[in-house]
Design an enzyme around this catalytic site. Structure first.
Site, PDB file in Angstrom:
ATOM      1  N   VAL A   1      43.469  30.926  45.770  1.00  0.00           N
ATOM      2  CA  VAL A   1      43.815  29.690  44.708  1.00  0.00           C
ATOM      3  C   VAL A   1      45.340  29.196  45.503  1.00  0.00           C
ATOM      4  O   VAL A   1      46.544  30.780  46.115  1.00  0.00           O
ATOM      5  CB  VAL A   1      45.193  31.062  43.634  1.00  0.00           C
ATOM      6  CG1 VAL A   1      46.130  30.333  43.032  1.00  0.00           C
ATOM      7  CG2 VAL A   1      44.473  31.468  42.394  1.00  0.00           C
TER       8      VAL A   1
ATOM      9  N   ALA B   1      49.631  31.821  48.525  1.00  0.00           N
ATOM     10  CA  ALA B   1      48.496  31.699  48.121  1.00  0.00           C
ATOM     11  C   ALA B   1      47.868  33.301  47.586  1.00  0.00           C
ATOM     12  O   ALA B   1      48.634  34.120  48.120  1.00  0.00           O
ATOM     13  CB  ALA B   1      46.682  31.140  49.547  1.00  0.00           C
ATOM     14  N   LYS B   2      46.313  33.973  47.310  1.00  0.00           N
ATOM     15  CA  LYS B   2      46.107  34.852  46.705  1.00  0.00           C
ATOM     16  C   LYS B   2      44.629  34.634  46.522  1.00  0.00           C
ATOM     17  O   LYS B   2      44.096  33.209  45.922  1.00  0.00           O
ATOM     18  CB  LYS B   2      47.219  34.917  46.368  1.00  0.00           C
ATOM     19  CG  LYS B   2      47.016  37.021  45.350  1.00  0.00           C
ATOM     20  CD  LYS B   2      47.694  37.577  46.668  1.00  0.00           C
ATOM     21  CE  LYS B   2      47.652  38.401  46.417  1.00  0.00           C
ATOM     22  NZ  LYS B   2      49.371  39.562  47.464  1.00  0.00           N
ATOM     23  N   GLY B   3      43.792  36.266  47.044  1.00  0.00           N
ATOM     24  CA  GLY B   3      42.195  36.095  46.449  1.00  0.00           C
ATOM     25  C   GLY B   3      42.661  37.052  45.774  1.00  0.00           C
ATOM     26  O   GLY B   3      42.493  37.904  46.085  1.00  0.00           O
TER      27      GLY B   3
END
Ligand code: NAD
Length: 429
Positions: free
Chosen positions: A72, A117-119
């Site tokens: 994201v 962001a992050k994943g």
């Protein structure tokens, strides 16, 4: 075969998820305090870009397991998106999006030229072999490779991932180009372009913010200062170790299996060696067992939640006895608990400030990688101190002037900077 291909708790609506809606509410309250432009709020209330990926992995028993993964990008106004990758059984889209939103706020707060962001991949890395984790990482990387890149989106470690994971990510990404691309990821091993000081940067930053808070609260940090740490991974271990080197006594630590309590102080190196052998703090002989719930309620001076989100809630907040909470974890306190803690006079150093040391040194690593010029550990730590203590003091000054708690003050200071940048760039079309 029947049933949904992707279960509801993997793809859940943002607004209905408690963590996501909690961050939104906090942003709304902080925004009101600074008269944030409504258009800016509306833009920030949703992520910019969301990628769902299914990740097939041949397991050691020969079967193919298909994992759910996400990346994201919440906002890229200030620069390339930046945020960790989490391997955990509870990873879902809303949680990943909330974490990405926090990264936008964190990076803006400490003045980095980076977006948020992050994943994550929904899996249990503790039950996977090294080969399975490598296969998962390489396939996940190739599935998200259209989004990531040194100028686009730069992942880093988070729960369940480490320097080795980042090395596999960098190697997989680099194969597309035929040469090493170290700038695509941070938190790498030193040998392939990692930065000195990155491995303990988040814990060090937690301690630097505690030192600043103690100064402001006129509180001595000595062997009489008792500390409890929930989560004994990267952030928890390094926070505990550095705080004990400053002179404090670490009386309790825990991991997912529960915790250890020793009022005279837990021997961190013996515990670390025990965990290396047994992969758990459970049954460590140097203290008494304490559950994760009870650890939060111990009579201590400083509490460091350094595991998952949603640990301090309206159910246990009134029983918390410490003077300072330093949020090593992202989102460990619910909005309802925040209010109870504030009314009790407990001083919370919020996640986007307390744990920002990780992304600050990740930024240094990215810069060093792009310039191919590397700094000493002393330079890294000094620059970290400069940035994080400056951010602490800006937030503290806002807090004393506005009477808002530290969390909303931190978000307000962050939004003041970010909203100006967003308005300068404008909304297209
Ligand atoms: P990690 O995987 O190294 O360690 C996580 C620790 O939490 C482990 O000890 C694990 O056993 C424990 N844990 C897991 N579930 C638990 C539960 N239900 N109750 C108690 N303990 C539990 O992860 P990490 O990198 O140290 O990250 C910890 C937190 O810090 C996360 O919230 C992460 O988002 C945040 N954070 C990490 C970094 C970083 O640089 N690694 C930076 C900023 C914030």
């Amino acid at each position: 075969m029947s049933g949904p291909l992707v279960s509801d708790d993997v793809i859940v609506g943002w607004e209905t998820h408690p963590f996501y809606s909690g961050v939104l509410k906090a942003m709304e309250k902080a925004g009101t305090a600074i008269q944030l432009d409504r258009n800016v709020y509306n833009r920030l209330a949703k992520p910019k870009r969301v990628l769902y990926v299914s990740v097939p992995v041949r397991m050691d028993d020969g079967t193919i397991q298909v994992f759910d993964g996400f990346r994201v990008q919440h906002n890229t106004t200030l620069g390339p998106a930046k945020g960790g990758i989490r391997y955990h059984v509870d990873v879902n889209l809303a949680e990943t999006s909330a974490l990405a939103m926090l990264m936008t706020l964190k990076n803006s707060l400490v003045g980095l030229p980076l977006g948020g962001a992050k994943g994550g991949v929904r899996c249990d890395p503790n039950k996977m072999s090294r080969r399975e984790k490598q296969a998962l990482t390489r396939r996940y990387t190739s599935e998200i490779s259209m989004l990531i890149g040194p100028e686009k989106d730069i992942p880093a470690p988070d729960i369940g991932t480490d320097a080795q994971t980042m090395a596999w990510l960098m190697d997989t990404y680099s194969t597309q180009f035929g040469h090493a691309v170290p700038g695509v990821v941070t938190g790498k091993p030193i040998e392939i372009g990692g930065s000195l000081g990155r491995v303990d940067a988040t814990g060090r930053g937690v301690v630097y913010t505690i030192i600043e808070a103690a100064k402001r609260l006129k509180m001595d940090l000595s062997d009489k200062t008792r500390v409890a740490v929930q989560g004994f991974g990267n952030v928890g271990y390094h926070s505990a170790k550095i705080l004990s080197s400053v002179g404090c006594t670490i009386v309790a630590v825990s991991d997912v299996s529960g915790g250890i309590y020793n009022p005279k102080g837990v021997n961190l190196e013996e515990l670390r060696a025990y965990i290396a052998k047994n992969r758990t703090v459970k049954d460590f002989p140097g203290g008494d067992f304490v559950s994760n719930e009870d650890l939060l309620e111990l009579d201590v001076d400083i509490l460091i939640p350094a595991a998952l989100s949603g640990q301090i809630t309206e159910k246990n907040a009134s029983k918390i006895k410490c003077k300072i909470i330093a949020e090593g974890a992202n989102g460990p306190t619910t909005p309802e608990a925040d209010k109870i803690l504030f009314d009790k006079g407990i001083f919370t150093i919020p996640d986007i400030l307390a744990n920002s040391g990780g992304v600050i040194v990740s930024y240094f690593e990215w810069v060093q990688g792009l310039q191919k010029f590397f700094w000493s550990e002393k330079e890294v730590n000094n620059k970290l101190w400069e940035i994080i203590s400056n951010a602490f003091n800006r937030v503290y000054d806002f807090h004393t002037a506005s009477k808002l708690d530290m969390r909303h003050s931190a978000i307000a200071v962050s939004l003041e900077h970010l909203s100006k940048a967003m308005l300068y760039r404008g909304f297209f079309p």
